[in-house]
Design a protein around this motif. Structure first.
Motif, PDB file in Angstrom:
ATOM      1  N   GLN A 167       0.829  -1.208   0.000  1.00 50.78           N
ATOM      2  CA  GLN A 167       0.000   0.000   0.000  1.00 50.78           C
ATOM      3  C   GLN A 167       0.866   1.262   0.000  1.00 50.78           C
ATOM      4  O   GLN A 167       0.544   2.249  -0.669  1.00 50.78           O
ATOM      5  N   SER A 168       2.008   1.217   0.713  1.00 52.81           N
ATOM      6  CA  SER A 168       2.938   2.362   0.664  1.00 52.81           C
ATOM      7  C   SER A 168       3.492   2.533  -0.746  1.00 52.81           C
ATOM      8  O   SER A 168       3.594   3.645  -1.266  1.00 52.81           O
ATOM      9  N   LEU A 169       3.872   1.405  -1.346  1.00 53.31           N
ATOM     10  CA  LEU A 169       4.441   1.435  -2.696  1.00 53.31           C
ATOM     11  C   LEU A 169       3.416   1.994  -3.692  1.00 53.31           C
ATOM     12  O   LEU A 169       3.739   2.853  -4.531  1.00 53.31           O
ATOM     13  N   ALA A 170       2.194   1.512  -3.599  1.00 53.29           N
ATOM     14  CA  ALA A 170       1.141   1.988  -4.505  1.00 53.29           C
ATOM     15  C   ALA A 170       0.905   3.479  -4.302  1.00 53.29           C
ATOM     16  O   ALA A 170       0.758   4.237  -5.265  1.00 53.29           O
ATOM     17  N   MET A 171       0.922   3.898  -3.056  1.00 49.13           N
ATOM     18  CA  MET A 171       0.672   5.313  -2.786  1.00 49.13           C
ATOM     19  C   MET A 171       1.793   6.179  -3.350  1.00 49.13           C
ATOM     20  O   MET A 171       1.538   7.223  -3.973  1.00 49.13           O
ATOM     21  N   ALA A 172       3.047   5.734  -3.177  1.00 48.56           N
ATOM     22  CA  ALA A 172       4.181   6.501  -3.706  1.00 48.56           C
ATOM     23  C   ALA A 172       4.150   6.507  -5.234  1.00 48.56           C
ATOM     24  O   ALA A 172       4.380   7.540  -5.860  1.00 48.56           O
ATOM     25  N   ALA A 217      11.173   3.889  -4.644  1.00 45.90           N
ATOM     26  CA  ALA A 217       9.853   4.271  -5.187  1.00 45.90           C
ATOM     27  C   ALA A 217       9.384   5.620  -4.639  1.00 45.90           C
ATOM     28  O   ALA A 217       8.360   6.145  -5.090  1.00 45.90           O
ATOM     29  N   GLY A 218      10.099   6.142  -3.632  1.00 47.11           N
ATOM     30  CA  GLY A 218       9.719   7.448  -3.098  1.00 47.11           C
ATOM     31  C   GLY A 218       9.053   7.392  -1.738  1.00 47.11           C
ATOM     32  O   GLY A 218       8.566   8.411  -1.233  1.00 47.11           O
ATOM     33  N   GLY A 243      -3.800   2.111  -2.127  1.00 51.96           N
ATOM     34  CA  GLY A 243      -2.718   3.084  -2.272  1.00 51.96           C
ATOM     35  C   GLY A 243      -3.106   4.211  -3.219  1.00 51.96           C
ATOM     36  O   GLY A 243      -2.886   5.397  -2.938  1.00 51.96           O
ATOM     37  N   TYR A 244      -3.699   3.851  -4.355  1.00 55.30           N
ATOM     38  CA  TYR A 244      -4.110   4.880  -5.326  1.00 55.30           C
ATOM     39  C   TYR A 244      -5.254   5.728  -4.769  1.00 55.30           C
ATOM     40  O   TYR A 244      -5.310   6.943  -5.002  1.00 55.30           O
ATOM     41  N   ASN A 265       2.609   2.410 -12.473  1.00 53.88           N
ATOM     42  CA  ASN A 265       3.033   3.756 -12.073  1.00 53.88           C
ATOM     43  C   ASN A 265       1.990   4.772 -12.538  1.00 53.88           C
ATOM     44  O   ASN A 265       1.053   4.457 -13.278  1.00 53.88           O
ATOM     45  N   CYS A 266       2.193   5.973 -12.064  1.00 49.83           N
ATOM     46  CA  CYS A 266       1.212   7.040 -12.258  1.00 49.83           C
ATOM     47  C   CYS A 266       0.945   7.315 -13.749  1.00 49.83           C
ATOM     48  O   CYS A 266      -0.200   7.511 -14.154  1.00 49.83           O
ATOM     49  N   ASP A 267       2.021   7.284 -14.557  1.00 51.97           N
ATOM     50  CA  ASP A 267       1.869   7.578 -15.996  1.00 51.97           C
ATOM     51  C   ASP A 267       0.937   6.575 -16.668  1.00 51.97           C
ATOM     52  O   ASP A 267       0.115   6.935 -17.511  1.00 51.97           O
TER      53      ASP A 267
END
Ligand code: ATP
Length: 296
Positions: A42-47, A73-74, A249-250, A287-289
């Motif tokens: 969930q942290s990874l998805a959020m980042a 990943a940020g 996360g998203y 990823n976001c893109d």
């Protein structure tokens, strides 16, 4: 900043023709090891979604590589401790129909003490979000501490256990549940139907925002009398592991960006639909893109 008090696991993923039966020895035709755990995912998805997240977790000293994945990943990993205990890990079977079965060993994830919870809460600002799942111990103490400090608690009671029923769930601002967790909390059966599960959840938690995810049937949201349905995208699923984590996360990143709820649901469901088309958990999170392109 969102603070995620969450598990970090090493996922051992085996592809199998069917889920192993009692007494059966089954050959796997593919094996991978990677970062997992509902908290870390969930942290990874959020980042990846562009959110700002600080992860609070614990790993065995030999497994710093897993922390590095989160960091690259940020995710802010300044509160991920390396400790003298085995890391939490999961043995995951995925069959040819994309169903999964999981054995979980909590390891270091169960080593949090009261002092760690005090440190977490002291590092936060009232009004911050605290996200957590049911893979770390101490939630019975954390919820009142966090609530009294003015944190907004988002809780994903996964995996569902009897302990969830003893937690002060009414302290949560937001609860994410899948069909199994909704049934566990309400006492209904998992096949009760989405709206029946949602009705029962809202009766149990009238002041909480509820997000109910139903796999390929999409997701429901309710707060008070406001009920929304987000259909799932029609895609060919190859592995649904981590769909819920990607969704959460998203969703949280969109909420942090102050998008309206229907937009949070839409982004989360597009991201999760991309994830189910790929094998694995953490590595399947888009990823976001990719999500932006899919929205257009
Ligand atoms: P998991 O435990 O496998 O990570 P979950 O049970 O917590 O997942 P689900 O309710 O299965 O979560 O799925 C979460 C969201 O992912 C759904 O609401 C939907 O948006 C998306 N999703 C899941 N399965 C599919 C699918 N087959 N096709 C399209 N979207 C899907």
């Amino acid at each position: 900043m969102l603070h995620n008090f969450g598990s970090i696991n090493l996922d051992h993923v085996y592809r199998v023709p069917h889920l192993v039966r009692p007494g059966e020895t089954l050959a796997s035709h593919d094996y991978r090891v990677g970062l997992g755990g509902k908290g870390a995912n969930q942290s990874l998805a959020m980042a990846k979604a562009g959110g700002h997240v600080c992860h609070w977790g614990r790993l065995g000293r030999q497994d710093a590589w897993a922390r590095d994945i989160l960091s690259r990943a940020g995710v802010d990993v300044s509160h991920v401790a390396l400790v003298d205990a085995p890391s939490g890990h999961a043995i995951i079977q995925v069959d040819d129909r994309a169903e999964n079965a999981i054995i979980l060993f909590p390891g270091a994830n169960h080593g949090f003490r009261r002092a760690d919870l005090n440190e977490l809460v002291a590092a936060t600002q009232p009004g911050d979000w605290l996200l957590t799942q049911n893979e770390c111990l101490g939630l019975d103490k954390l919820f009142p501490l966090a609530g009294d400090h003015g944190l907004k608690i988002a809780f994903n009671p996964a995996p569902m256990t009897e302990d969830v029923l003893k937690l002060p769930l009414t302290r949560c601002q937001l609860v994410f549940v899948n069909r199994t967790e909704a049934a566990g909390i309400t006492g209904l059966t998992p096949d009760a139907g989405g709206e029946a599960l949602l009705d029962a959840l809202v009766t149990r938690l009238p002041a909480t925002e509820v997000v109910l995810t139903l796999g390929g049937e999409g997701a429901w949201y309710q707060q008070g009398n406001r009920r929304l349905h987000q259909p799932a995208l029609s895609v060919k699923a190859v592995d649904t592991t981590g769909a819920g984590d990607t969704f959460i996360g998203y969703y949280m990143a969109a909420l942090q960006a102050q998008l309206p709820i229907d937009a949070c649901l839409k982004r989360a469901s597009i991201a999760a639909a991309l994830a189910v088309q790929r094998p694995g958990a953490a590595e399947s999170i888009p990823n976001c893109d990719e999500v932006e392109r899919a929205i257009k």
